[in-house]
Design a protein around this motif. Structure first.
Motif, PDB file in Angstrom:
ATOM      1  N   GLY A 199      -3.751  10.073  -1.515  1.00 54.06           N
ATOM      2  CA  GLY A 199      -3.542  10.374  -0.108  1.00 54.06           C
ATOM      3  C   GLY A 199      -4.158   9.340   0.795  1.00 54.06           C
ATOM      4  N   ILE A 200      -5.386   8.903   0.495  1.00 56.10           N
ATOM      5  CA  ILE A 200      -6.060   7.879   1.308  1.00 56.10           C
ATOM      6  C   ILE A 200      -5.292   6.562   1.261  1.00 56.10           C
ATOM      7  CG2 ILE A 200      -8.172   6.511   1.522  1.00 56.10           C
ATOM      8  CD1 ILE A 200      -9.678   8.974   0.387  1.00 56.10           C
ATOM      9  N   THR A 201      -4.828   6.181   0.065  1.00 58.86           N
ATOM     10  CA  THR A 201      -4.079   4.933  -0.090  1.00 58.86           C
ATOM     11  C   THR A 201      -2.807   4.930   0.736  1.00 58.86           C
ATOM     12  OG1 THR A 201      -4.940   4.613  -2.336  1.00 58.86           O
ATOM     13  CG2 THR A 201      -2.923   3.436  -1.768  1.00 58.86           C
ATOM     14  N   ASN A 202      -2.180   6.098   0.866  1.00 56.61           N
ATOM     15  CA  ASN A 202      -0.890   6.164   1.555  1.00 56.61           C
ATOM     16  C   ASN A 202      -1.002   6.519   3.031  1.00 56.61           C
ATOM     17  OD1 ASN A 202       1.607   5.925  -0.433  1.00 56.61           O
ATOM     18  ND2 ASN A 202      -0.085   6.844  -1.559  1.00 56.61           N
ATOM     19  N   LEU A 203      -2.220   6.604   3.561  1.00 56.96           N
ATOM     20  CA  LEU A 203      -2.364   6.807   4.999  1.00 56.96           C
ATOM     21  C   LEU A 203      -1.805   5.604   5.750  1.00 56.96           C
ATOM     22  CD1 LEU A 203      -5.999   8.263   5.287  1.00 56.96           C
ATOM     23  CD2 LEU A 203      -3.864   9.477   5.808  1.00 56.96           C
ATOM     24  N   SER A 227       0.817  -1.216   0.000  1.00 54.04           N
ATOM     25  CA  SER A 227       0.000   0.000   0.000  1.00 54.04           C
ATOM     26  C   SER A 227       0.848   1.262   0.000  1.00 54.04           C
ATOM     27  CB  SER A 227      -0.927  -0.004   1.223  1.00 54.04           C
ATOM     28  OG  SER A 227      -0.163  -0.007   2.421  1.00 54.04           O
ATOM     29  N   ASN A 228       2.089   1.155   0.486  1.00 54.73           N
ATOM     30  CA  ASN A 228       2.932   2.345   0.612  1.00 54.73           C
ATOM     31  C   ASN A 228       3.951   2.439  -0.517  1.00 54.73           C
ATOM     32  OD1 ASN A 228       3.738   4.712   1.900  1.00 54.73           O
ATOM     33  ND2 ASN A 228       5.364   3.674   3.023  1.00 54.73           N
ATOM     34  N   SER A 229       3.559   2.025  -1.718  1.00 54.33           N
ATOM     35  CA  SER A 229       4.500   2.075  -2.828  1.00 54.33           C
ATOM     36  C   SER A 229       4.674   3.504  -3.315  1.00 54.33           C
ATOM     37  CB  SER A 229       4.010   1.192  -3.986  1.00 54.33           C
ATOM     38  OG  SER A 229       2.882   1.767  -4.605  1.00 54.33           O
ATOM     39  N   VAL A 230       5.868   3.784  -3.854  1.00 49.46           N
ATOM     40  CA  VAL A 230       6.166   5.136  -4.318  1.00 49.46           C
ATOM     41  C   VAL A 230       5.313   5.505  -5.528  1.00 49.46           C
ATOM     42  CG1 VAL A 230       8.051   4.458  -5.882  1.00 49.46           C
ATOM     43  CG2 VAL A 230       8.062   6.714  -4.841  1.00 49.46           C
ATOM     44  N   VAL A 231       4.869   4.492  -6.295  1.00 51.54           N
ATOM     45  CA  VAL A 231       4.043   4.778  -7.474  1.00 51.54           C
ATOM     46  C   VAL A 231       2.710   5.375  -7.066  1.00 51.54           C
ATOM     47  CG1 VAL A 231       2.835   3.745  -9.427  1.00 51.54           C
ATOM     48  CG2 VAL A 231       5.161   3.024  -8.883  1.00 51.54           C
ATOM     49  N   MET A 266      -2.608  13.243   4.871  1.00 50.52           N
ATOM     50  CA  MET A 266      -2.595  12.968   3.432  1.00 50.52           C
ATOM     51  C   MET A 266      -1.637  13.909   2.703  1.00 50.52           C
ATOM     52  SD  MET A 266      -6.693  12.305   2.903  1.00 50.52           S
ATOM     53  CE  MET A 266      -6.642  12.645   1.141  1.00 50.52           C
ATOM     54  N   MET A 267      -1.672  15.193   3.057  1.00 48.61           N
ATOM     55  CA  MET A 267      -0.769  16.151   2.426  1.00 48.61           C
ATOM     56  C   MET A 267       0.687  15.820   2.736  1.00 48.61           C
ATOM     57  SD  MET A 267      -2.701  18.182   0.685  1.00 48.61           S
ATOM     58  CE  MET A 267      -3.727  16.721   0.410  1.00 48.61           C
ATOM     59  N   GLN A 268       0.924  15.355   3.958  1.00 45.83           N
ATOM     60  CA  GLN A 268       2.293  14.996   4.324  1.00 45.83           C
ATOM     61  C   GLN A 268       2.764  13.771   3.559  1.00 45.83           C
ATOM     62  OE1 GLN A 268       2.976  14.868   8.536  1.00 45.83           O
ATOM     63  NE2 GLN A 268       4.859  13.701   8.354  1.00 45.83           N
ATOM     64  N   GLN A 269       1.907  12.783   3.403  1.00 45.91           N
ATOM     65  CA  GLN A 269       2.277  11.576   2.675  1.00 45.91           C
ATOM     66  C   GLN A 269       2.549  11.865   1.202  1.00 45.91           C
ATOM     67  OE1 GLN A 269       2.904   8.528   3.827  1.00 45.91           O
ATOM     68  NE2 GLN A 269       2.419   9.070   5.939  1.00 45.91           N
ATOM     69  N   LEU A 270       1.853  12.859   0.648  1.00 43.38           N
ATOM     70  CA  LEU A 270       2.031  13.223  -0.762  1.00 43.38           C
ATOM     71  C   LEU A 270       3.062  14.332  -0.945  1.00 43.38           C
ATOM     72  CD1 LEU A 270      -1.701  13.194  -1.955  1.00 43.38           C
ATOM     73  CD2 LEU A 270       0.009  11.386  -2.184  1.00 43.38           C
TER      74      LEU A 270
END
Length: 705
Positions: free
Chosen positions: A477-481, A256-260, A309-313
């Protein structure tokens, strides 16, 4: 005479055949003393797929997939470590039996065997470091550059095809495996590398330049091991039928935390450049999701989730978030349609509603159970008239969907709707799980009761129809939470719903309040009483957050917090992890009713507390799942587990004649250096072995448990 010679020749060729088979299958599976079969597995270390830390502890999608297969095949693995190309050649030569993560090609189909089901699918990308000038110049700048890939791999094949069809004229260099590939990449001997979408994480500080193709990948079998292929196909078929989302859950866990997924595409970056300010509309009076402070600032999990979400992106420096509150969902959607806000939250995950209102829904941000709250004893009459807060579209649509014949009465605030149920003006109200406990802890609502409803409800972000670029950004953003982030973000605000209000205080202490006006001494007494009750209420809420209401055991949250406290340290004292899982709970629910199922759960919990409670803590971590963490000195763990099993066997209930519980346990007596998490994993594996043996002896389908 001729017949005698014929028989002699047949015997001779039969002997030759037996000898040939014997010597051509040196890696044949053999049964160990415990009945398990030895299988040689190629293990190529790869991020998220097949990892191994400094202590030798394995993890990753491929590793867990192999373990799951072993549950159904009774295989015991012997791991053979090496680089990708070396391990692949060993598979082709029959020196190992199986290898995970192998893509199917026409050439390989003649060299090895592939099962009916793939392990998963992966995309292949060209990557560069985010500090490289190529990261900002686009794919056209890759022409004439040097790109590295693993030799004889799917990434090499797809890279050559992409290069030929696109006319990029890149210099392709191949390496024996990831270690050599990334060593040359770090030394700038190649300008870019090819890897999968699931292998690169944000910590690698790499960005994808272009997608060059995709393929399914398999647990490949040596061409000499057709017997293993047959067993593998049966195991995969059983996993697919009993746990259809197994591979999906593994992918979400590890990929879920892939860079893509975190890397925005060009059109999304352009949208951000044109919209540096994003305005989020939110519902007022809707904690723990959203509300407004007296200062006018937003509060609730919406702000925490959007900031994360903003931080993850990596958008915290380029995007400013603004908030606007609404009392009615209809007004919020009107503002969205008028472009007064860019995003609306929360919006029910209802596709038909979204289509009717011309909005696009994001992936669910959070999902929660729903409850029917009423006064007195439950009956069907409690759904004749249902209270709803005016403007709450989620509550309204859920009520209409599940109780279409009910009369709906609207109230200005949520408290007014609850008061209507308390006073009898309405029969009931529907409340989500996150709000129920907080509100029902108020003194004025202590007479209200609740039952959980079958369907869950999900909350999404919404954007205007057509704004797919912003929708893609939000979904990234949701995916990378982080895992469970949205649920954890609600906890600080759920407690605020249960804080004692002035009205609650007056209801409980009206006499003291009246007397305190005239008597100063009584004022001090009352203040002391108030402080005590506030602390008691808070302690009660804390207890509710950490205890399972059905069994009185500690809950999953308590277990996770305890595991975090222990971290990965080696325990000083003797420790035992016990995993327990009810057998036959679903059958009891289906044939005898949920009251019988609850009796089984409570009976099992009672047995566990009576035997294990004196040595440590017992947790209910799921519907029929329990864990115990026990500590002590000079204890006979096997004897204690034996006492537990006897207690289970002798238990009898009013609705159930017997109780069966699968048990698996692991102590640090087995390995003094083992960590709590490793003990938990081993106990879990033994639990599933015990459970499988129960259903095998019972002769029933585990899916009907």
């Amino acid at each position: 005479m001729m017949r005698t010679k014929s028989i002699q020749w047949k015997s001779f060729w039969l002997a030759i055949l037996i000898v040939t088979v014997f010597f051509l299958t040196p890696s044949m599976i053999y049964a160990n003393s415990n009945g398990r079969m030895k299988v040689k597995v190629g293990y190529v270390q790869s991020a998220n797929m097949m990892e191994r830390d400094d202590r030798g502890v394995k993890s990753g999608l491929g590793y867990e997939y192999l373990q799951k297969i072993s549950y159904y095949t009774n295989w015991e693995y012997e791991y053979v470590y090496g680089e990708w190309n070396d391990i692949l050649q060993k598979l082709i030569a029959g020196e190992i039996d199986v290898m995970a993560g192998v893509s199917k090609t026409e050439e390989r189909e003649g060299q090895m065997l592939f099962p009916d089901y793939p392990m998963g699918a992966e995309n292949y990308y060209i990557y560069v470091y985010d500090s490289s000038p190529l990261s900002t110049k686009g794919i056209q700048e890759i022409k004439g550059r040097t790109i590295g890939a693993n030799k004889d791999s799917m990434m090499e094949m797809l890279l050559r095809k992409w290069n030929k069809e696109g006319g990029y004229n890149v210099d392709i260099r191949t390496f024996s495996g990831n270690e050599a590939l990334y060593e040359n990449f770090d030394l700038n001997r190649v300008d870019a590398v090819v890897d999968t979408d699931n292998a690169i994480t944000p910590e690698d500080e790499m960005v994808p330049l272009a997608r060059i193709g995709s393929s399914d990948y398999y647990l490949a079998v040596s061409a000499q091991r057709g017997d293993l292929l047959a067993q593998l196909n049966v195991a995969q078929s059983k996993i697919t039928s009993t746990d259809p989302n197994f591979v999906k859950k593994l992918s979400e866990k590890y990929f879920s935390n892939s860079v893509v997924s975190a890397q925005m595409q060009k059109d999304e970056r352009m949208w951000i450049e044109k919209h540096p300010v994003i305005t989020i509309g939110y519902m007022i009076d809707y904690l723990p999701f959203s509300d407004v402070k007296r200062s006018g600032e937003v509060t609730g999990m919406v702000a925490d989730v959007m900031n994360e979400m903003m931080q993850q992106l990596h958008l915290t420096s380029s995007v400013t978030l603004k908030y606007r509150g609404f009392y009615k969902a209809g007004d919020m959607l009107k503002a969205l349609k008028a472009d007064e806000i860019d995003v609306a939250f929360p919006v029910n995950d209802n596709v038909a509603f979204a289509d009717e209102n011309q909005i696009f829904l994001s992936s669910p941000v959070i999902t929660t159970a729903m409850n029917l709250v009423f006064k007195g004893k439950y009956s069907s009459k409690k759904t004749r008239c249902i209270a709803v807060r005016k403007g709450n579209e989620i509550q309204t649509s859920y009520t209409i969907k599940h109780y279409p014949n009910a009369k709906i009465k609207y109230y200005e605030t949520f408290e007014e709707a609850l008061d209507a149920v308390r006073t009898g003006d309405a029969d009931s109200i529907i409340i989500n799980d996150l709000r129920k406990d907080g509100y029902l802890s108020h003194a004025r609502y202590k007479q209200l009761k609740s039952v959980r409803l079958l369907d869950y409800s999900s909350r999404c972000l919404a954007v205007n129809a057509g704004n797919n670029k912003l929708l893609s950004i939000l979904n990234r953003g949701i995916t990378n939470l982080p895992a469970n982030y949205s649920m954890l973000a609600t906890y600080p605000y759920t407690g605020r719903l249960g804080s004692m209000s002035v009205e609650d205080f007056i209801i409980e202490h009206w006499a003291e309040v009246f007397i305190s006006i005239a008597i100063t001494v009584m004022v001090l007494t009352i203040l002391g009483s108030v402080i005590y009750n506030i602390q008691r209420k808070r302690k009660m809420l804390e207890t509710m957050a950490h205890k399972d209401s059905l069994t009185g055991l500690l809950n999953r949250r308590s277990f996770d917090e305890q595991m975090d406290r222990m971290e990965e340290s080696v325990p000083d004292n003797e420790m035992l992890f016990v995993g327990m899982d009810l057998n036959g709970l679903k059958k009891a629910n289906d044939t005898l009713g949920h009251a019988a199922g609850d009796e089984l759960i409570q009976g099992a919990a009672s047995c566990m507390k009576s035997v294990l409670g004196q040595y440590g803590q017992v947790y209910r971590t799921g519907g029929d799942e329990f864990v115990a963490i026990l500590q002590g000195k000079h204890l006979n763990w096997d004897k204690i587990i034996g006492e537990l099993q006897k207690t289970f066997q002798t238990w009898k209930g009013e609705r159930n004649k017997s109780l069966s519980v699968a048990v698996g346990y692991c102590s640090n007596d087995e390995n003094p250096t083992i960590t709590p998490r490793e003990m938990m994993m081993i106990a879990d594996q033994r639990l599933y072995q015990d459970k499988a043996e129960y259903y095998r002896q019972a002769g029933c389908d585990r899916r009907k448990r």
